[in-house]
Motif scaffolding. Structure first.
Motif, short mmCIF file in Angstrom:
data_model
loop_
_atom_site.label_atom_id
_atom_site.label_comp_id
_atom_site.label_asym_id
_atom_site.label_seq_id
_atom_site.Cartn_x
_atom_site.Cartn_y
_atom_site.Cartn_z
N VAL A 286 23.81 -7.76 91.55
CA VAL A 286 25.18 -7.69 91.05
C VAL A 286 25.57 -6.22 90.85
O VAL A 286 24.82 -5.47 90.23
CB VAL A 286 25.31 -8.46 89.71
CG1 VAL A 286 26.68 -8.31 89.10
CG2 VAL A 286 24.98 -9.93 89.92
N PRO A 287 26.76 -5.81 91.33
CA PRO A 287 27.20 -4.44 91.05
C PRO A 287 27.45 -4.27 89.55
O PRO A 287 27.80 -5.21 88.85
CB PRO A 287 28.49 -4.29 91.86
CG PRO A 287 28.95 -5.66 92.15
CD PRO A 287 27.74 -6.55 92.12
N GLN A 288 27.31 -3.05 89.09
CA GLN A 288 27.44 -2.77 87.66
C GLN A 288 28.79 -3.22 87.11
O GLN A 288 28.88 -3.66 85.97
CB GLN A 288 27.22 -1.28 87.40
CG GLN A 288 27.06 -0.96 85.93
CD GLN A 288 26.64 0.48 85.71
OE1 GLN A 288 26.64 1.29 86.62
NE2 GLN A 288 26.30 0.80 84.48
N LEU B 269 30.40 -5.84 87.64
CA LEU B 269 30.43 -7.28 87.35
C LEU B 269 29.22 -7.75 86.54
O LEU B 269 29.07 -8.94 86.28
CB LEU B 269 30.50 -8.07 88.66
CG LEU B 269 31.81 -7.98 89.43
CD1 LEU B 269 31.69 -8.68 90.77
CD2 LEU B 269 32.94 -8.58 88.63
N GLU B 270 28.38 -6.81 86.13
CA GLU B 270 27.15 -7.20 85.46
C GLU B 270 27.40 -7.99 84.17
O GLU B 270 26.75 -9.02 83.94
CB GLU B 270 26.32 -5.95 85.15
CG GLU B 270 24.94 -6.30 84.62
CD GLU B 270 24.06 -5.07 84.47
OE1 GLU B 270 23.57 -4.86 83.36
OE2 GLU B 270 23.88 -4.35 85.48
N GLN B 271 28.31 -7.54 83.33
CA GLN B 271 28.53 -8.23 82.06
C GLN B 271 29.06 -9.65 82.22
O GLN B 271 28.53 -10.58 81.59
CB GLN B 271 29.45 -7.41 81.14
CG GLN B 271 28.74 -6.23 80.49
CD GLN B 271 27.45 -6.62 79.79
OE1 GLN B 271 27.40 -7.55 78.99
NE2 GLN B 271 26.37 -5.90 80.11
N PRO B 272 30.09 -9.89 83.04
CA PRO B 272 30.54 -11.29 83.17
C PRO B 272 29.50 -12.21 83.81
O PRO B 272 29.36 -13.37 83.41
CB PRO B 272 31.81 -11.20 84.03
CG PRO B 272 31.85 -9.83 84.59
CD PRO B 272 30.98 -8.96 83.72
N VAL B 273 28.72 -11.68 84.75
CA VAL B 273 27.68 -12.50 85.37
C VAL B 273 26.57 -12.77 84.35
O VAL B 273 26.10 -13.90 84.23
CB VAL B 273 27.11 -11.83 86.65
CG1 VAL B 273 25.89 -12.58 87.16
CG2 VAL B 273 28.19 -11.75 87.73
N LYS B 274 26.18 -11.75 83.60
CA LYS B 274 25.15 -11.92 82.58
C LYS B 274 25.59 -12.98 81.55
O LYS B 274 24.79 -13.84 81.16
CB LYS B 274 24.87 -10.61 81.87
CG LYS B 274 23.73 -10.69 80.87
CD LYS B 274 23.59 -9.42 80.04
CE LYS B 274 22.81 -8.39 80.79
NZ LYS B 274 22.51 -7.18 79.96
N GLN B 275 26.84 -12.94 81.13
CA GLN B 275 27.35 -13.92 80.17
C GLN B 275 27.31 -15.33 80.76
O GLN B 275 26.94 -16.29 80.08
CB GLN B 275 28.77 -13.57 79.74
CG GLN B 275 28.84 -12.37 78.83
CD GLN B 275 30.27 -11.93 78.54
OE1 GLN B 275 31.22 -12.35 79.19
NE2 GLN B 275 30.42 -11.06 77.55
N ALA B 276 27.69 -15.45 82.02
CA ALA B 276 27.69 -16.77 82.67
C ALA B 276 26.26 -17.31 82.80
O ALA B 276 26.01 -18.49 82.52
CB ALA B 276 28.35 -16.67 84.05
#
Length: 174
Positions: free
Chosen positions: A77-79, A81-88
């Motif tokens: 994941v590119p940086q 989008l890291e936070q929304p993907v991590k949350q999901a």
């Protein structure tokens, strides 16, 4: 981890590679010493280890370490989008039951599949093993869904041996 929640180190051995043969020898040594068939085995995604678990313990649940799985997904994941993907992903792996987890997986795929095909493919890979912990009592779930218990032991070993140039023999290493 025993049924009553106690943590017990069952075995330690030296190994120079993570091959199927090395893992088979390790597991067979446990069997020879009387290990009953485990209810669940938690492992990382190492193919050789998974193959041996499925070969020797086909009736045991196999739990994929969720920390390793999350790291593998986020590595794709590119940086930005890291936070929304991590949350999901955290929401998926913290789901209270399988139905909710499946809904959250589908939401994640709908949201990110076009933009992050390799990350969503990684999420889907070995997904069934990511949810084995949900078949166990809620009291045990936090401890059995990752390999953190053994990873902490590895960290401590690295810390203690960092200054040692080499071991003189097998015994000194153990």
């Amino acid at each position: 981890i025993c049924r009553d929640g106690r943590k017990v180190l069952l075995h330690i051995a030296l190994g120079n590679k993570e091959s199927t043969a090395a893992w088979r020898d390790f597991m067979r040594d446990l069997q020879r010493r009387g290990l009953p068939v485990p209810t669940m085995i938690t492992s990382d995604g190492a193919p050789a280890l998974i193959a041996v678990i499925e070969e020797l313990y086909p009736n045991s649940l196999r739990q994929r370490c969720l920390m390793h799985k999350t790291s593998n997904i986020l590595a794709k994941v590119p940086q930005s989008l890291e936070q929304p993907v991590k949350q999901a992903v955290r929401a998926i792996f913290n789901a209270p039951n399988r139905v909710t987890a499946d809904v959250l997986v589908q939401d994640c795929l709908d949201r990110f599949a076009k933009e992050l095909p390799s990350a969503t493919a990684c999420l889907q890979d070995d997904l069934e093993a990511c949810f084995s912990f949900l078949r166990c009592p809620p009291l045990h779930r936090k401890r059995i869904r990752t390999t953190n218990l053994i990873e902490r032991a590895f960290e401590e070993q690295r810390r203690r041996t960092k200054t040692i140039p080499r071991f003189w023999d097998e015994k000194s290493c153990l």
